[in-house]
Scaffold this motif. Sequence first.
Motif, PDB file in Angstrom:
ATOM      1  N   GLY A 253      11.358  48.035  -9.689  1.00 41.57           N
ATOM      2  CA  GLY A 253      12.597  48.214 -10.148  1.00 41.57           C
ATOM      3  C   GLY A 253      13.474  48.687  -8.971  1.00 41.57           C
ATOM      4  N   ASP A 254      14.534  49.478  -9.365  1.00 43.97           N
ATOM      5  CA  ASP A 254      15.568  49.825  -8.096  1.00 43.97           C
ATOM      6  C   ASP A 254      15.747  51.211  -8.096  1.00 43.97           C
ATOM      7  OD1 ASP A 254      16.265  46.931  -7.417  1.00 43.97           O
ATOM      8  OD2 ASP A 254      17.263  46.811  -9.252  1.00 43.97           O
ATOM      9  N   LEU A 255      15.689  51.728  -7.082  1.00 43.88           N
ATOM     10  CA  LEU A 255      16.087  53.019  -6.670  1.00 43.88           C
ATOM     11  C   LEU A 255      17.540  53.334  -6.774  1.00 43.88           C
ATOM     12  CD1 LEU A 255      13.527  53.743  -3.947  1.00 43.88           C
ATOM     13  CD2 LEU A 255      13.320  54.129  -6.196  1.00 43.88           C
ATOM     14  N   ILE A 256      17.995  54.638  -6.852  1.00 44.43           N
ATOM     15  CA  ILE A 256      19.385  55.069  -6.854  1.00 44.43           C
ATOM     16  C   ILE A 256      20.064  54.438  -5.643  1.00 44.43           C
ATOM     17  CG2 ILE A 256      20.968  56.860  -6.492  1.00 44.43           C
ATOM     18  CD1 ILE A 256      19.128  58.442  -8.198  1.00 44.43           C
ATOM     19  N   SER A 257      19.343  54.345  -4.272  1.00 41.08           N
ATOM     20  CA  SER A 257      19.929  54.008  -3.037  1.00 41.08           C
ATOM     21  C   SER A 257      20.138  52.439  -3.103  1.00 41.08           C
ATOM     22  CB  SER A 257      18.771  54.220  -2.022  1.00 41.08           C
ATOM     23  OG  SER A 257      17.601  53.614  -2.191  1.00 41.08           O
ATOM     24  N   GLY A 258      19.611  51.712  -4.135  1.00 43.75           N
ATOM     25  CA  GLY A 258      19.749  50.201  -4.264  1.00 43.75           C
ATOM     26  C   GLY A 258      18.707  49.627  -3.721  1.00 43.75           C
ATOM     27  N   GLU A 259      17.697  50.358  -3.285  1.00 42.80           N
ATOM     28  CA  GLU A 259      16.317  49.555  -2.565  1.00 42.80           C
ATOM     29  C   GLU A 259      15.372  49.391  -3.736  1.00 42.80           C
ATOM     30  OE1 GLU A 259      12.925  50.891   0.579  1.00 42.80           O
ATOM     31  OE2 GLU A 259      14.227  52.416  -0.126  1.00 42.80           O
ATOM     32  N   ALA A 260      14.848  48.023  -3.703  1.00 41.50           N
ATOM     33  CA  ALA A 260      13.885  47.975  -4.662  1.00 41.50           C
ATOM     34  C   ALA A 260      12.466  48.559  -4.354  1.00 41.50           C
ATOM     35  CB  ALA A 260      13.722  46.330  -4.589  1.00 41.50           C
ATOM     36  N   PHE A 261      11.723  48.731  -5.535  1.00 43.29           N
ATOM     37  CA  PHE A 261      10.468  49.364  -5.005  1.00 43.29           C
ATOM     38  C   PHE A 261       9.322  48.559  -6.008  1.00 43.29           C
ATOM     39  CE2 PHE A 261      11.691  51.574  -8.986  1.00 43.29           C
ATOM     40  CZ  PHE A 261      10.642  51.657  -9.745  1.00 43.29           C
ATOM     41  N   GLU A 262       8.004  48.568  -5.518  1.00 43.83           N
ATOM     42  CA  GLU A 262       7.031  47.995  -6.395  1.00 43.83           C
ATOM     43  C   GLU A 262       5.812  49.034  -6.128  1.00 43.83           C
ATOM     44  OE1 GLU A 262       4.479  43.980  -6.009  1.00 43.83           O
ATOM     45  OE2 GLU A 262       6.564  43.820  -6.693  1.00 43.83           O
ATOM     46  N   ILE A 263       5.108  49.306  -7.078  1.00 45.34           N
ATOM     47  CA  ILE A 263       3.832  50.177  -7.097  1.00 45.34           C
ATOM     48  C   ILE A 263       2.819  49.514  -8.007  1.00 45.34           C
ATOM     49  CG2 ILE A 263       3.009  52.370  -7.346  1.00 45.34           C
ATOM     50  CD1 ILE A 263       5.846  53.537  -7.143  1.00 45.34           C
ATOM     51  N   GLU A 264       1.728  49.209  -7.425  1.00 42.80           N
ATOM     52  CA  GLU A 264       0.848  48.296  -8.004  1.00 42.80           C
ATOM     53  C   GLU A 264      -0.634  48.948  -7.676  1.00 42.80           C
ATOM     54  OE1 GLU A 264       0.261  44.234  -7.067  1.00 42.80           O
ATOM     55  OE2 GLU A 264      -0.646  43.810  -9.032  1.00 42.80           O
ATOM     56  N   ARG A 265      -1.396  49.008  -8.463  1.00 44.25           N
ATOM     57  CA  ARG A 265      -2.958  49.668  -8.342  1.00 44.25           C
ATOM     58  C   ARG A 265      -3.855  48.808  -9.013  1.00 44.25           C
ATOM     59  NH1 ARG A 265      -4.019  56.062  -8.824  1.00 44.25           N
ATOM     60  NH2 ARG A 265      -2.494  55.949  -7.147  1.00 44.25           N
ATOM     61  N   LEU A 266      -4.765  48.078  -8.638  1.00 50.32           N
ATOM     62  CA  LEU A 266      -5.970  47.293  -9.015  1.00 50.32           C
ATOM     63  C   LEU A 266      -7.249  47.951  -8.931  1.00 50.32           C
ATOM     64  CD1 LEU A 266      -4.419  43.628  -8.273  1.00 50.32           C
ATOM     65  CD2 LEU A 266      -3.867  45.045 -10.448  1.00 50.32           C
ATOM     66  N   LYS A 267      -7.528  48.327  -7.565  1.00 53.24           N
ATOM     67  CA  LYS A 267      -8.814  48.910  -7.193  1.00 53.24           C
ATOM     68  C   LYS A 267      -8.837  49.957  -6.485  1.00 53.24           C
ATOM     69  CE  LYS A 267     -11.221  45.491  -9.087  1.00 53.24           C
ATOM     70  NZ  LYS A 267     -12.137  45.644 -10.141  1.00 53.24           N
ATOM     71  N   VAL A 268      -9.803  50.704  -6.345  1.00 54.22           N
ATOM     72  CA  VAL A 268      -9.913  51.908  -5.297  1.00 54.22           C
ATOM     73  C   VAL A 268     -11.407  51.705  -4.409  1.00 54.22           C
ATOM     74  CG1 VAL A 268     -10.933  53.451  -6.933  1.00 54.22           C
ATOM     75  CG2 VAL A 268      -9.813  54.175  -4.860  1.00 54.22           C
ATOM     76  N   MET A 269     -11.296  52.265  -3.518  1.00 56.65           N
ATOM     77  CA  MET A 269     -12.484  52.104  -2.669  1.00 56.65           C
ATOM     78  C   MET A 269     -12.443  53.192  -1.838  1.00 56.65           C
ATOM     79  SD  MET A 269     -12.726  48.942   0.010  1.00 56.65           S
ATOM     80  CE  MET A 269     -14.442  49.227   0.399  1.00 56.65           C
ATOM     81  N   ASN A 270     -13.873  53.739  -1.369  1.00 52.85           N
ATOM     82  CA  ASN A 270     -14.095  54.679  -0.258  1.00 52.85           C
ATOM     83  C   ASN A 270     -14.265  54.181   1.095  1.00 52.85           C
ATOM     84  OD1 ASN A 270     -13.347  57.161  -1.711  1.00 52.85           O
ATOM     85  ND2 ASN A 270     -15.417  57.373  -2.756  1.00 52.85           N
ATOM     86  N   CYS A 271     -13.771  54.504   1.952  1.00 48.52           N
ATOM     87  CA  CYS A 271     -14.032  53.922   3.449  1.00 48.52           C
ATOM     88  C   CYS A 271     -14.453  55.279   4.269  1.00 48.52           C
ATOM     89  CB  CYS A 271     -13.024  53.231   3.914  1.00 48.52           C
ATOM     90  SG  CYS A 271     -12.899  53.074   5.707  1.00 48.52           S
TER      91      CYS A 271
END
Length: 296
Positions: A253-271
């Motif tokens: 979506g969009d933040l108050i500042s007008g900047e677009a954001f995207e947060i996605e999470r599909l996998k996790v792994m330990n390194c």
Amino acid sequence: MAHVRKIACNSMEKFNDSGQMILISSFVICISFLVLSIMLSNIIFASNSASESGIETNVFDFSNILKTTVEAYQKAYAGAGGGQNFDKDTFDAYILNYSSMMVKSYAPTGTIFSIHNGAFEEPYFSHNGLKDGNNEWTIVRWVNSTDTFLMSLNASKLGNEPDGFAVKAIDQSDNTLWSAKLFNSDGQIKVTVENSTQIIDSKIISTDELNITSDKIGNTSFDFHFNSQTSGKRYMIKFINGCNAAGTFLISGDLISGEAFEIERLKVMNCTLVMNKRGNVKTNATIPIILPGDQI
């Protein structure tokens, strides 16, 4: 008699001059010792400062290495297609190349650098994606509007009603504008959506795919009403009891500042990173890497 007095006076003057010279010499010697003491103190202080600076630099460098490694894994995952199109060979080749470059970079310092991969796992909705991660956290702040909000939950890893998972949209005054509570009900998922005053909809669902901004669960309509309850508001999105739910999500979506954001999470792994310097000092850290990564 006058001659004797003159000789005596001359003797006194010479004595006074000698005394003054001794006094001046003593003063000069004292000043010299003082200057030498100050210089020595400065040298010792500079040496200690340099040593402490070196320690801080090492800590700072290792912190940068962790950050760089996380970014490398996320780029490798994206470059390998990610999701259903994931090409493990491409991913492994990228990480191998990154590891080789790090080995060459640190070889002149006598440091042995190595990376050990874990397995890809289904992420939890905790902050770091692990079962023992931060249970309650803010995904994004200062949101103006949310265009996409997709979630997919694993019913077998979802907590029961007392320990259910919740998603909330909270305004700047800490008031809950919208919330969805999800918990395991005899192997299925029960979803209850509320606004600040009442329940909007509540159902037991047979699918784990939630399209919150499109008011759908699978192909069936469901009254999430997320957009109508948050329209015109400035809010944050939080996960509650994230350790009691696992699956994937995408929020954009969009933040108050007008900047677009995207947060996605599909996998996790330990390194696990290991840095062994001259065979004496060994530093290692196991870090969770969220894939493809949180982008804001």
